[in-house]
Write a protein that holds these residues in place. Sequence first.
Motif, PDB file in Angstrom:
ATOM      1  N   VAL A 197       5.687  -9.633 -11.072  1.00  0.00           N
ATOM      2  CA  VAL A 197       4.946  -8.472 -11.579  1.00  0.00           C
ATOM      3  C   VAL A 197       3.722  -8.226 -10.699  1.00  0.00           C
ATOM      4  CG1 VAL A 197       3.552  -7.644 -13.520  1.00  0.00           C
ATOM      5  CG2 VAL A 197       5.791  -8.671 -13.940  1.00  0.00           C
ATOM      6  N   LYS A 198       2.970  -9.288 -10.401  1.00  0.00           N
ATOM      7  CA  LYS A 198       1.780  -9.162  -9.556  1.00  0.00           C
ATOM      8  C   LYS A 198       2.157  -8.650  -8.173  1.00  0.00           C
ATOM      9  CE  LYS A 198      -1.446 -11.379 -12.114  1.00  0.00           C
ATOM     10  NZ  LYS A 198      -2.562 -10.705 -12.669  1.00  0.00           N
ATOM     11  N   LEU A 199       3.270  -9.154  -7.621  1.00  0.00           N
ATOM     12  CA  LEU A 199       3.721  -8.721  -6.302  1.00  0.00           C
ATOM     13  C   LEU A 199       4.069  -7.239  -6.321  1.00  0.00           C
ATOM     14  CD1 LEU A 199       4.450  -9.517  -3.401  1.00  0.00           C
ATOM     15  CD2 LEU A 199       6.735 -10.089  -4.218  1.00  0.00           C
ATOM     16  N   LYS A 200       4.722  -6.796  -7.373  1.00  0.00           N
ATOM     17  CA  LYS A 200       5.072  -5.381  -7.502  1.00  0.00           C
ATOM     18  C   LYS A 200       3.801  -4.533  -7.565  1.00  0.00           C
ATOM     19  CE  LYS A 200       7.963  -2.297 -10.260  1.00  0.00           C
ATOM     20  NZ  LYS A 200       8.835  -2.184 -11.430  1.00  0.00           N
ATOM     21  N   GLU A 201       2.832  -4.987  -8.385  1.00  0.00           N
ATOM     22  CA  GLU A 201       1.561  -4.269  -8.482  1.00  0.00           C
ATOM     23  C   GLU A 201       0.844  -4.252  -7.138  1.00  0.00           C
ATOM     24  OE1 GLU A 201      -0.633  -6.237 -11.583  1.00  0.00           O
ATOM     25  OE2 GLU A 201       0.652  -5.441 -13.181  1.00  0.00           O
ATOM     26  N   LEU A 202       0.832  -5.391  -6.449  1.00  0.00           N
ATOM     27  CA  LEU A 202       0.171  -5.498  -5.152  1.00  0.00           C
ATOM     28  C   LEU A 202       0.831  -4.580  -4.133  1.00  0.00           C
ATOM     29  CD1 LEU A 202      -2.044  -6.893  -3.536  1.00  0.00           C
ATOM     30  CD2 LEU A 202      -0.431  -8.712  -3.015  1.00  0.00           C
ATOM     31  N   ARG A 203       2.147  -4.513  -4.142  1.00  0.00           N
ATOM     32  CA  ARG A 203       2.851  -3.607  -3.221  1.00  0.00           C
ATOM     33  C   ARG A 203       2.466  -2.158  -3.501  1.00  0.00           C
ATOM     34  NH1 ARG A 203       8.800  -6.292  -3.420  1.00  0.00           N
ATOM     35  NH2 ARG A 203       8.467  -7.866  -1.823  1.00  0.00           N
ATOM     36  N   GLN A 204       2.415  -1.821  -4.791  1.00  0.00           N
ATOM     37  CA  GLN A 204       2.071  -0.453  -5.161  1.00  0.00           C
ATOM     38  C   GLN A 204       0.651  -0.121  -4.702  1.00  0.00           C
ATOM     39  OE1 GLN A 204       2.645   0.434  -9.288  1.00  0.00           O
ATOM     40  NE2 GLN A 204       1.906   2.529  -9.100  1.00  0.00           N
ATOM     41  N   VAL A 205      -0.302  -1.019  -4.967  1.00  0.00           N
ATOM     42  CA  VAL A 205      -1.691  -0.805  -4.549  1.00  0.00           C
ATOM     43  C   VAL A 205      -1.778  -0.734  -3.033  1.00  0.00           C
ATOM     44  CG1 VAL A 205      -3.977  -1.896  -4.511  1.00  0.00           C
ATOM     45  CG2 VAL A 205      -2.686  -1.802  -6.642  1.00  0.00           C
ATOM     46  N   THR A 206      -1.064  -1.620  -2.353  1.00  0.00           N
ATOM     47  CA  THR A 206      -1.072  -1.629  -0.892  1.00  0.00           C
ATOM     48  C   THR A 206      -0.500  -0.327  -0.343  1.00  0.00           C
ATOM     49  OG1 THR A 206      -0.831  -4.037  -0.885  1.00  0.00           O
ATOM     50  CG2 THR A 206      -0.296  -2.895   1.159  1.00  0.00           C
TER      51      THR A 206
ATOM     52  N   VAL B 231      -2.532   2.230   1.973  1.00  0.00           N
ATOM     53  CA  VAL B 231      -2.073   2.607   3.316  1.00  0.00           C
ATOM     54  C   VAL B 231      -1.853   4.119   3.379  1.00  0.00           C
ATOM     55  CG1 VAL B 231      -0.149   2.379   4.950  1.00  0.00           C
ATOM     56  CG2 VAL B 231      -1.096   0.350   3.867  1.00  0.00           C
ATOM     57  N   ASP B 232      -1.243   4.694   2.323  1.00  0.00           N
ATOM     58  CA  ASP B 232      -1.021   6.141   2.305  1.00  0.00           C
ATOM     59  C   ASP B 232      -2.344   6.884   2.357  1.00  0.00           C
ATOM     60  OD1 ASP B 232       0.759   8.454   2.038  1.00  0.00           O
ATOM     61  OD2 ASP B 232      -0.181   8.680   0.054  1.00  0.00           O
ATOM     62  N   ASP B 233      -3.336   6.426   1.574  1.00  0.00           N
ATOM     63  CA  ASP B 233      -4.648   7.057   1.580  1.00  0.00           C
ATOM     64  C   ASP B 233      -5.299   6.927   2.955  1.00  0.00           C
ATOM     65  OD1 ASP B 233      -6.880   8.370   0.210  1.00  0.00           O
ATOM     66  OD2 ASP B 233      -7.918   6.431   0.468  1.00  0.00           O
ATOM     67  N   ALA B 234      -5.211   5.746   3.567  1.00  0.00           N
ATOM     68  CA  ALA B 234      -5.803   5.529   4.891  1.00  0.00           C
ATOM     69  C   ALA B 234      -5.124   6.427   5.930  1.00  0.00           C
ATOM     70  CB  ALA B 234      -5.686   4.065   5.291  1.00  0.00           C
ATOM     71  N   LEU B 235      -3.797   6.530   5.855  1.00  0.00           N
ATOM     72  CA  LEU B 235      -3.087   7.400   6.794  1.00  0.00           C
ATOM     73  C   LEU B 235      -3.460   8.874   6.576  1.00  0.00           C
ATOM     74  CD1 LEU B 235       0.471   5.738   6.856  1.00  0.00           C
ATOM     75  CD2 LEU B 235      -1.236   5.749   8.689  1.00  0.00           C
ATOM     76  N   LYS B 236      -3.611   9.259   5.307  1.00  0.00           N
ATOM     77  CA  LYS B 236      -4.001  10.635   4.975  1.00  0.00           C
ATOM     78  C   LYS B 236      -5.378  10.945   5.557  1.00  0.00           C
ATOM     79  CE  LYS B 236      -4.776  13.686   1.042  1.00  0.00           C
ATOM     80  NZ  LYS B 236      -4.894  13.764  -0.409  1.00  0.00           N
TER      81      LYS B 236
END
Length: 165
Positions: free
Chosen positions: A109-118, A122-127
């Motif tokens: 669950v934590k890994l899934k949340e971490l992937r989503q946050v990551t 990354v999407d925000d940084a690329l934007k």
Amino acid sequence: MANSIDEIIDSIYNIIRDAWSLPLGTDKCVIERDKVLNLLDEVSRQLPGEMKQAKTIVESRNEVITNAKKEAENILKQAEQRAMQMISKENVYLEAQNEANEMIKEAQVKLKELRQVTNEFVDDALKRTEESISEALARVQDSRAKFNALTNPQEKKPSPIIEDI
């Protein structure tokens, strides 16, 4: 006479069986009194030794039975203790396995949340990078247009230059 008690009793039995019966009665007979009394004396002398030996054998048998019972009880107790230890170890193992499974689920669950946050980061940084690059490209294009207007005034008359740079 060094015969065993069994042999002496057999001899007495034979003397009585072979004795002459009295007339008018088959239940009574004539025997040699001294011979039978000597045999009975021999039985009396040997009987205490035989009795003592029999008692010793019985006591030994009882001791063997008692020891066997104690050993059986000890073996049973050890088996019960071993079974309890095995059950206890099994319970500890099952509890540890359940805890490990819970930890794995939580980690997933934590890994899934971490992937989503990551991914969002990354999407925000690329934007933001894209926006910065777009702004920079717009400035470069504007600067180029101004440069071309200054270097080639015949082609086009640009509007008055306002320097942003």
